[in-house]
Write an enzyme that holds these catalytic residues in place. Structure first.
Site, PDB file in Angstrom:
ATOM      1  N   ARG A   1      21.696  32.407  42.070  1.00 15.77           N
ATOM      2  CA  ARG A   1      20.731  31.326  42.346  1.00 15.77           C
ATOM      3  C   ARG A   1      21.470  30.084  42.845  1.00 15.77           C
ATOM      4  O   ARG A   1      20.857  29.173  43.387  1.00 15.77           O
ATOM      5  CB  ARG A   1      19.947  30.924  41.095  1.00 15.77           C
ATOM      6  CG  ARG A   1      19.108  31.988  40.403  1.00 15.77           C
ATOM      7  CD  ARG A   1      18.188  32.725  41.313  1.00 15.77           C
ATOM      8  NE  ARG A   1      18.821  33.953  41.771  1.00 15.77           N
ATOM      9  CZ  ARG A   1      18.407  34.677  42.804  1.00 15.77           C
ATOM     10  NH1 ARG A   1      17.377  34.259  43.523  1.00 15.77           N
ATOM     11  NH2 ARG A   1      19.017  35.786  43.163  1.00 15.77           N
TER      12      ARG A   1
ATOM     13  N   ASP B   1       7.067  43.025  48.405  1.00 14.52           N
ATOM     14  CA  ASP B   1       8.279  42.257  48.162  1.00 14.52           C
ATOM     15  C   ASP B   1       8.731  42.495  46.718  1.00 14.52           C
ATOM     16  O   ASP B   1       7.929  42.864  45.861  1.00 14.52           O
ATOM     17  CB  ASP B   1       7.981  40.772  48.387  1.00 14.52           C
ATOM     18  CG  ASP B   1       9.236  39.918  48.379  1.00 14.52           C
ATOM     19  OD1 ASP B   1      10.341  40.478  48.506  1.00 14.52           O
ATOM     20  OD2 ASP B   1       9.101  38.689  48.239  1.00 14.52           O
ATOM     21  N   GLU B   2       9.997  42.287  46.419  1.00 11.49           N
ATOM     22  CA  GLU B   2      10.563  42.460  45.077  1.00 11.49           C
ATOM     23  C   GLU B   2      10.209  43.844  44.515  1.00 11.49           C
ATOM     24  O   GLU B   2       9.786  43.990  43.356  1.00 11.49           O
ATOM     25  CB  GLU B   2      10.055  41.360  44.130  1.00 11.49           C
ATOM     26  CG  GLU B   2      10.308  39.946  44.606  1.00 11.49           C
ATOM     27  CD  GLU B   2      11.775  39.529  44.531  1.00 11.49           C
ATOM     28  OE1 GLU B   2      12.611  40.380  44.210  1.00 11.49           O
ATOM     29  OE2 GLU B   2      12.066  38.359  44.811  1.00 11.49           O
TER      30      GLU B   2
ATOM     31  N   LYS C   1      15.395  37.832  52.985  1.00 15.48           N
ATOM     32  CA  LYS C   1      14.356  38.860  53.003  1.00 15.48           C
ATOM     33  C   LYS C   1      12.981  38.260  53.278  1.00 15.48           C
ATOM     34  O   LYS C   1      12.170  38.863  53.987  1.00 15.48           O
ATOM     35  CB  LYS C   1      14.338  39.630  51.682  1.00 15.48           C
ATOM     36  CG  LYS C   1      13.918  38.831  50.472  1.00 15.48           C
ATOM     37  CD  LYS C   1      13.879  39.679  49.220  1.00 15.48           C
ATOM     38  CE  LYS C   1      13.504  38.856  47.997  1.00 15.48           C
ATOM     39  NZ  LYS C   1      12.165  38.270  48.077  1.00 15.48           N
ATOM     40  N   THR C   2      12.713  37.071  52.721  1.00 15.07           N
ATOM     41  CA  THR C   2      11.412  36.437  52.949  1.00 15.07           C
ATOM     42  C   THR C   2      11.221  36.148  54.436  1.00 15.07           C
ATOM     43  O   THR C   2      10.139  36.353  54.992  1.00 15.07           O
ATOM     44  CB  THR C   2      11.300  35.129  52.143  1.00 15.07           C
ATOM     45  OG1 THR C   2      11.494  35.421  50.759  1.00 15.07           O
ATOM     46  CG2 THR C   2       9.938  34.497  52.334  1.00 15.07           C
TER      47      THR C   2
ATOM     48  N   GLN D   1      18.947  43.353  41.323  1.00 13.57           N
ATOM     49  CA  GLN D   1      18.168  42.257  40.739  1.00 13.57           C
ATOM     50  C   GLN D   1      16.983  42.766  39.916  1.00 13.57           C
ATOM     51  O   GLN D   1      16.006  42.043  39.709  1.00 13.57           O
ATOM     52  CB  GLN D   1      17.684  41.309  41.840  1.00 13.57           C
ATOM     53  CG  GLN D   1      18.827  40.641  42.591  1.00 13.57           C
ATOM     54  CD  GLN D   1      18.338  39.616  43.591  1.00 13.57           C
ATOM     55  OE1 GLN D   1      17.790  38.578  43.229  1.00 13.57           O
ATOM     56  NE2 GLN D   1      18.514  39.910  44.873  1.00 13.57           N
TER      57      GLN D   1
END
Length: 653
Positions: free
Chosen positions: A607, A224-225, A32-33, A255
């Site tokens: 992670r 973002d997020e 996504k980044t 998340q």
């Protein structure tokens, strides 16, 4: 360069969909980044003025990473894009416009040069309010006061509204604490993190001129997020994007793990209801984890009912099975983890810096730390005794705060007798009484009482000396850049000399070295932010998060809570304490809470890039008691064929 090179079809869609509301459902490790950075670059390459692009994320670390990668793609023009956190954005707006806020009844108006209170400052102010109201002021009361104050600000409640909300809970007394907290904070010209958001939203609602400035400026807004936004943040970004309607949000409901901070999963689940014309784009390819890790994590999260349907896949190798080890107790668990770390290190499969040990609560780290120290394995704690939490560093920062904002009572009380200058508790109580009775700040009381005949001459002289010192520092704060001013301050206050004399080890003692390191920090900040002021530097420090302070490229094992692990990745992840009572936590009582605990485990599992090891202790001593905890029900939700089950009893069993 072709800005679409290397993107998959979903990422391409995200980059090219520049107009209107867009929701990107980005699964764990799905790049996504990369999509956000390419979208910023694509807009800039298309001729969009960089000042008209706003990209908001949740940590300075993430914002700096995005900025650096965008600059590599399109050059220095990307430096002018406003890439920042929500709190940094609000601090920028309020630094310019806070005096346009309408003052609330019974409270002092806010002024330029306000302080930003971190969590410890907020605790001290809550404690002061509880004491002055004659209410219990133990740790539990302070914690409850902070919780309800934060809740009220996020929900936009005034004290009377909070009182009505708390009445049925039998906790209405905290509404009075909230009222006094608001009065005291305003008198100190201080804002906590919740204020930064709430006051910015109120400013935009109240002042059409300010609203027009920022709605006109931000033609493209990106978040973002997005699953981590609270009600205020959501309203804020909707307001800022209200004119051009180009709102682009990226997130993953699987998340969403920060409800205790006010994050509202409904913001992402209901986005299409709020924006019926929204385009929804899925990023389903995981680039981070092996197939075995991703399959186990996916099998777990699919048990949640309150989620948007998605199917992640990976083209990575199958990798090793996920390990689940049952240990005799927390000591055996620590022995097992450290033994595995040494095996990994000896086999040169991974550097120590690519190993993370996650836990649900900070209390679990003690046994792990003891064993790491015993085996001389270097480690870093994300939520350990952070640099900015050390007493000597907080003392210098308090001096900085008072120099730029003399009304900051919390900071002033911290340093008025540090180094010792004969202004003890009795004198401070006298100053507070005078300040409260006269309706002035604590520093105002210092200024008045240093000339008052009713005060003994010795104290008048000490107050006068302190007042002159702080007035001189205030003048210097506007004339010097951050590094020069910090160095000037620690010398003029006598603080550096005090540390050297107090420790008796010269300039090499650790506390003196920490203070010198703050000068280095200020120098780095000034290099990145030319023409910045001492006030800018104090705001920068206040807005740093735990993850921002995690140093990369260090060859040390990282110890951190699951909540702190969000946004990070490691070759090898140890996830300890996967047992009932810890994960899920014993406080869980509703389906929604249980689903968030499941998401928390999912975040920890995803992670891991190459190896994932889950552990539990059959018997655990924690929180002052020893308990026999059954295994986590979440383990039963992962198909047994996906797990390699083992046991470890420890050297002492």
């Amino acid at each position: 360069m072709n800005l679409l090179n290397g993107l998959n079809s979903g990422q391409e869609d995200a980059v090219l969909q520049t107009d209107g509301p867009v929701l990107v459902l980005a699964g764990a490790g799905s790049g996504k980044t990369r999509a956000i950075i390419h979208r910023v670059a694509y807009l800039l390459d298309g001729g969009i003025n960089p000042r008209r692009i706003l990209a908001v994320t949740f940590t300075n670390k993430a914002a700096e990473e995005m900025r650096g990668r965008a600059i590599k793609m399109v050059g220095d023009v990307a430096e002018k894009v406003l890439l920042c956190t929500f709190h940094s954005l609000c601090a920028r707006i309020l630094r310019v416009h806070i005096e346009k806020l309408k003052p609330m009844s019974g409270r002092q108006p806010y002024k330029m040069g306000f302080s930003i209170y971190d969590d410890s400052d907020k605790k001290r102010l809550c404690l002061s309010c509880l004491k002055d109201l004659g209410q219990p002021h133990n740790a539990d009361s302070v914690k409850a006061a902070r919780k309800w104050i934060s809740y009220a600000k996020i929900e936009g409640l005034e004290p009377e509204n909070l009182e009505a909300h708390l009445e049925r809970r039998g906790e209405s007394r905290f509404a009075r604490v909230y009222e006094l907290y608001l009065e005291r904070a305003a008198a100190c010209n201080a804002l906590d993190f919740d204020d930064l958001l709430a006051l910015t939203l109120r400013l935009l609602d109240e002042n059409e001129e300010v609203l027009s400035i920022y709605q006109d400026r931000f033609e493209y807004c990106m978040v973002d997020e997005f699953q981590d936004t609270n009600r205020t943040q959501y309203e804020l970004i909707k307001t800022l994007s209200g004119k051009h309607k180009n709102l682009f949000v990226v997130g993953d409901d699987d998340q969403s793990i920060y409800s205790f901070r006010g994050a509202n999963i409904r913001n992402i689940l209901d986005f299409e209801k709020d924006f019926p014309d929204a385009v929804v784009i899925h990023l389903d390819q995981n680039y981070r984890s092996t197939e075995n890790i991703l399959s186990a994590a996916s099998a777990l999260i699919e048990k949640n009912r309150g989620r948007m349907e998605k199917r992640l896949f990976t083209e990575n190798t199958q990798g090793e099975q996920v390990v689940f080890c049952t240990c005799a107790d927390e000591r055996a668990e620590a022995e097992f983890v450290c033994s595995e770390i040494q095996d990994i290190q000896n086999g040169c499969d991974s550097e120590l810096g690519s190993i993370g040990v996650f836990y649900r609560t900070n209390a679990q780290s003690r046994a792990i730390e003891d064993e790491l120290l015993k085996r001389q394995i270097p480690y870093t704690m994300v939520r350990g005794h952070r640099f900015y939490e050390r007493k000597e560093v907080k003392d210098v920062i308090a001096y900085l705060k008072v120099a730029v904002n003399p009304d900051d009572e919390i900071a002033l009380e911290r340093i008025i007798n540090t180094p010792p200058r004969g202004i003890g508790k009795t004198s401070i109580d006298l100053l507070k009484k005078h300040a409260r009775g006269s309706g002035i700040s604590l520093f105002g009381a210092v200024s008045e009482l240093m000339n008052a005949e009713s005060v003994r001459p010795a104290l008048r002289k000490k107050l006068g000396t302190f007042c002159s010192l702080m007035q001189a520092l205030r003048a210097a704060s506007t004339a010097m850049g951050p590094p020069k001013f910090v160095e000037h301050l620690i010398n003029e206050t006598g603080y550096f000399h005090y540390l050297i004399e107090d420790e008796g080890e010269g300039e090499q003692n650790p506390r003196a070295e920490n203070v010198k390191e703050l000068v280095t920090v200020a120098r780095g900040f000034a290099e990145r932010n030319p023409n910045s002021s001492a006030l800018d530097f104090t705001h920068h420090i206040a807005l740093l998060s735990d993850v921002d302070q995690l140093k990369e490229q260090e060859d040390t094992v990282s110890l951190l809570t699951l909540h702190s692990a969000k946004g990070l990745e490691f070759d090898v992840v140890f996830l300890v304490g996967v047992e009932a009572g810890l994960l899920p936590h014993y406080s869980v009582s509703t389906r929604e809470q249980l689903e968030e605990e499941r998401r928390l485990l999912y975040v920890g599992m995803t992670r891991a890039k190459k190896m994932l090891i889950l552990t539990r202790a059959w018997r655990r001593s924690i929180f002052g008691r020893t308990a026999m905890n059954p295994g986590s029900p979440f383990i039963q939700e992962i198909p047994a064929v996906m797990l390699k089950t083992t046991a470890f009893y420890g050297d002492g069993i």
